[in-house]
Design an enzyme around this catalytic site. Structure first.
Site, PDB file in Angstrom:
ATOM      1  N   ASP A  22      27.850  43.205  13.798  1.00  0.00           N
ATOM      2  CA  ASP A  22      27.175  42.019  13.277  1.00  0.00           C
ATOM      3  C   ASP A  22      25.865  42.381  12.581  1.00  0.00           C
ATOM      4  O   ASP A  22      25.497  41.767  11.576  1.00  0.00           O
ATOM      5  CB  ASP A  22      26.948  40.987  14.386  1.00  0.00           C
ATOM      6  CG  ASP A  22      26.474  41.593  15.691  1.00  0.00           C
ATOM      7  OD1 ASP A  22      26.464  42.829  15.817  1.00  0.00           O
ATOM      8  OD2 ASP A  22      26.112  40.820  16.603  1.00  0.00           O
ATOM      9  N   ASP A  75      37.983  46.466   7.781  1.00  0.00           N
ATOM     10  CA  ASP A  75      38.585  45.546   6.822  1.00  0.00           C
ATOM     11  C   ASP A  75      37.542  44.534   6.349  1.00  0.00           C
ATOM     12  O   ASP A  75      37.362  44.290   5.149  1.00  0.00           O
ATOM     13  CB  ASP A  75      39.771  44.846   7.485  1.00  0.00           C
ATOM     14  CG  ASP A  75      40.604  44.025   6.515  1.00  0.00           C
ATOM     15  OD1 ASP A  75      40.367  44.113   5.288  1.00  0.00           O
ATOM     16  OD2 ASP A  75      41.494  43.295   6.976  1.00  0.00           O
ATOM     17  N   TYR A 135      45.476  45.281  14.507  1.00  0.00           N
ATOM     18  CA  TYR A 135      46.510  45.037  13.505  1.00  0.00           C
ATOM     19  C   TYR A 135      47.849  45.659  13.887  1.00  0.00           C
ATOM     20  O   TYR A 135      48.906  45.171  13.471  1.00  0.00           O
ATOM     21  CB  TYR A 135      46.092  45.594  12.147  1.00  0.00           C
ATOM     22  CG  TYR A 135      44.971  44.829  11.468  1.00  0.00           C
ATOM     23  CD1 TYR A 135      44.570  43.579  11.901  1.00  0.00           C
ATOM     24  CD2 TYR A 135      44.316  45.367  10.371  1.00  0.00           C
ATOM     25  CE1 TYR A 135      43.555  42.887  11.285  1.00  0.00           C
ATOM     26  CE2 TYR A 135      43.289  44.682   9.734  1.00  0.00           C
ATOM     27  CZ  TYR A 135      42.915  43.440  10.192  1.00  0.00           C
ATOM     28  OH  TYR A 135      41.903  42.768   9.573  1.00  0.00           O
ATOM     29  N   ASP A 180      35.326  44.599   2.592  1.00  0.00           N
ATOM     30  CA  ASP A 180      35.439  43.467   1.669  1.00  0.00           C
ATOM     31  C   ASP A 180      34.074  42.831   1.411  1.00  0.00           C
ATOM     32  O   ASP A 180      33.778  42.399   0.291  1.00  0.00           O
ATOM     33  CB  ASP A 180      36.407  42.418   2.222  1.00  0.00           C
ATOM     34  CG  ASP A 180      37.864  42.794   1.980  1.00  0.00           C
ATOM     35  OD1 ASP A 180      38.101  43.804   1.307  1.00  0.00           O
ATOM     36  OD2 ASP A 180      38.745  42.077   2.461  1.00  0.00           O
ATOM     37  N   LYS A 224      31.118  47.403  18.576  1.00  0.00           N
ATOM     38  CA  LYS A 224      30.571  46.258  19.307  1.00  0.00           C
ATOM     39  C   LYS A 224      30.531  46.636  20.790  1.00  0.00           C
ATOM     40  O   LYS A 224      31.089  45.954  21.663  1.00  0.00           O
ATOM     41  CB  LYS A 224      31.425  45.009  19.059  1.00  0.00           C
ATOM     42  CG  LYS A 224      30.761  43.693  19.494  1.00  0.00           C
ATOM     43  CD  LYS A 224      29.472  43.388  18.776  1.00  0.00           C
ATOM     44  CE  LYS A 224      28.932  42.023  19.216  1.00  0.00           C
ATOM     45  NZ  LYS A 224      27.551  41.810  18.753  1.00  0.00           N
TER      46      LYS A 224
END
Length: 350
Positions: free
Chosen positions: A218, A242, A139, A246, A185
């Protein structure tokens, strides 16, 4: 007297923020409040989403309470150059405050399991704290571009950035169940290899009493909704945090129940994680619970007033049982719910 900068923002932000301020005034009458603009409304007034007058107000602030920023998908703000969009004002605000760690509690209140879309036996007792790195990663990296049919963004982290947010997670875990899950990851991303290495090294060096587990993002995306009680504190980088926070927000039953605290080098930033909900803005029906609980986090983390924070949280839990808002299947509007919280705190309401 502690100074709280209020940034109501856009959409339902002014409504839910006003409710939170009303509760703060009752539980902490010594606070002073100073209101300023941010987001789309700031762009309309000043030509930028994070104007200098707002930036200047942060200099001597003890904490910042934020509403929401942004408009509907078809908002003319979305056609602006990226630095002028409302969301860019929020990113700039976090950077100006040095808020590198976002704390998002995901808690199912006892007796409110029926609000969750999960089976009651899965929702019961869920109490997760997600610690999201907030100032780095994809970001914020400036190595980004769109060139014809090609576009790219860069995810980059340094050891100091990883260590400081991991310290926040380990500190939080020491006050909870002593368990941290670091999410990455590392099987495909070099930046995740660095993340995993540095989090593990910090734990081994300074936080040996903490049980640390590493999991792939994941896998966590599946397990956080199929077996949420396995988690205590989750720490991860900006993008993964993020998305996961959510996703986890559905567990309590509504985004209207999700507060957050962003902490770092200076005054903390406290805000509900829900959006600006322009479709209901101005109707007085928004759920202010997340904003009110963000005010509780402000008292706990920003002003070190845990007793007052606990008082608010207990009152919100009681109000949710007695006067649930429309997004939770009840009938209470913003004012009715706020009044129920004040009454539950023992505050006379005229």
């Amino acid at each position: 007297m502690p100074k709280i900068v209020i940034l109501p923002g856009d959409g339902i932000g002014p409504e839910v923020t006003a409710a939170a301020v009303e509760v703060l005034r009752e539980v902490a009458p010594d606070l002073t409040f100073e209101e300023h603009l941010i987001g789309g409304i700031a762009y309309e007034a000043h030509g930028e989403p994070f104007p200098q007058v707002t930036r200047d107000a942060l200099t001597d602030a003890d904490a910042v309470l934020l509403g929401t920023v942004g408009g509907p998908q078809n908002s003319p703000w979305n056609s602006l150059a990226r630095p002028l969009r409302p969301e860019s004002g929020l990113l700039a605000l976090r950077k100006a405050l040095g808020c590198y760690a976002n704390l998002r509690p995901v808690r199912v209140q006892p007796g409110l399991e029926h609000l969750s879309p999960l089976k009651p036996e899965l929702a019961r007792g869920v109490d997760i704290l997600i610690v999201r790195e907030l100032l780095g990663g994809v970001y914020f990296d400036q190595d980004r571009s769109i060139d014809g049919d090609t576009a790219y963004n860069t995810m980059r982290y340094t050891t100091p950035e990883v260590e400081r947010v991991a310290k926040m997670a380990f500190w939080a875990a020491e006050q909870r169940k002593g368990r941290v899950t670091s999410v990455d990851k590392a099987n495909v991303l070099e930046v995740s290899e660095l993340w995993r290495r540095d989090v593990q090294a910090l734990r081994d060096r300074e936080y040996r009493s903490i049980h640390l587990n590493h999991e792939y993002v994941d896998s966590v995306a599946m397990l956080i909704v199929s077996d949420p009680s396995r988690y205590d504190v989750i720490v991860t980088e900006n993008l993964f945090g993020d998305i996961l926070s959510d996703l986890a927000a559905v567990i309590p039953g509504s985004l209207g129940l999700m507060p957050s605290a962003s902490l770092g080098d200076g005054a903390g930033l406290f805000e509900p994680i829900h959006g600006s909900a322009p479709d209901i803005a101005g109707k007085g029906i928004a759920n202010p619970a997340a904003a009110i609980m963000s005010a509780a986090m402000l008292l706990r983390h920003g002003l070190k007033r845990s007793d007052a924070a606990n008082q608010i949280e207990r009152a919100v839990a009681l109000a949710l049982r007695e006067e649930p808002t429309r997004d939770l299947g009840g009938k209470a509007d913003t004012q009715t719910f706020t009044r129920a919280v004040l009454e539950a705190m023992g505050t006379p309401v005229g």
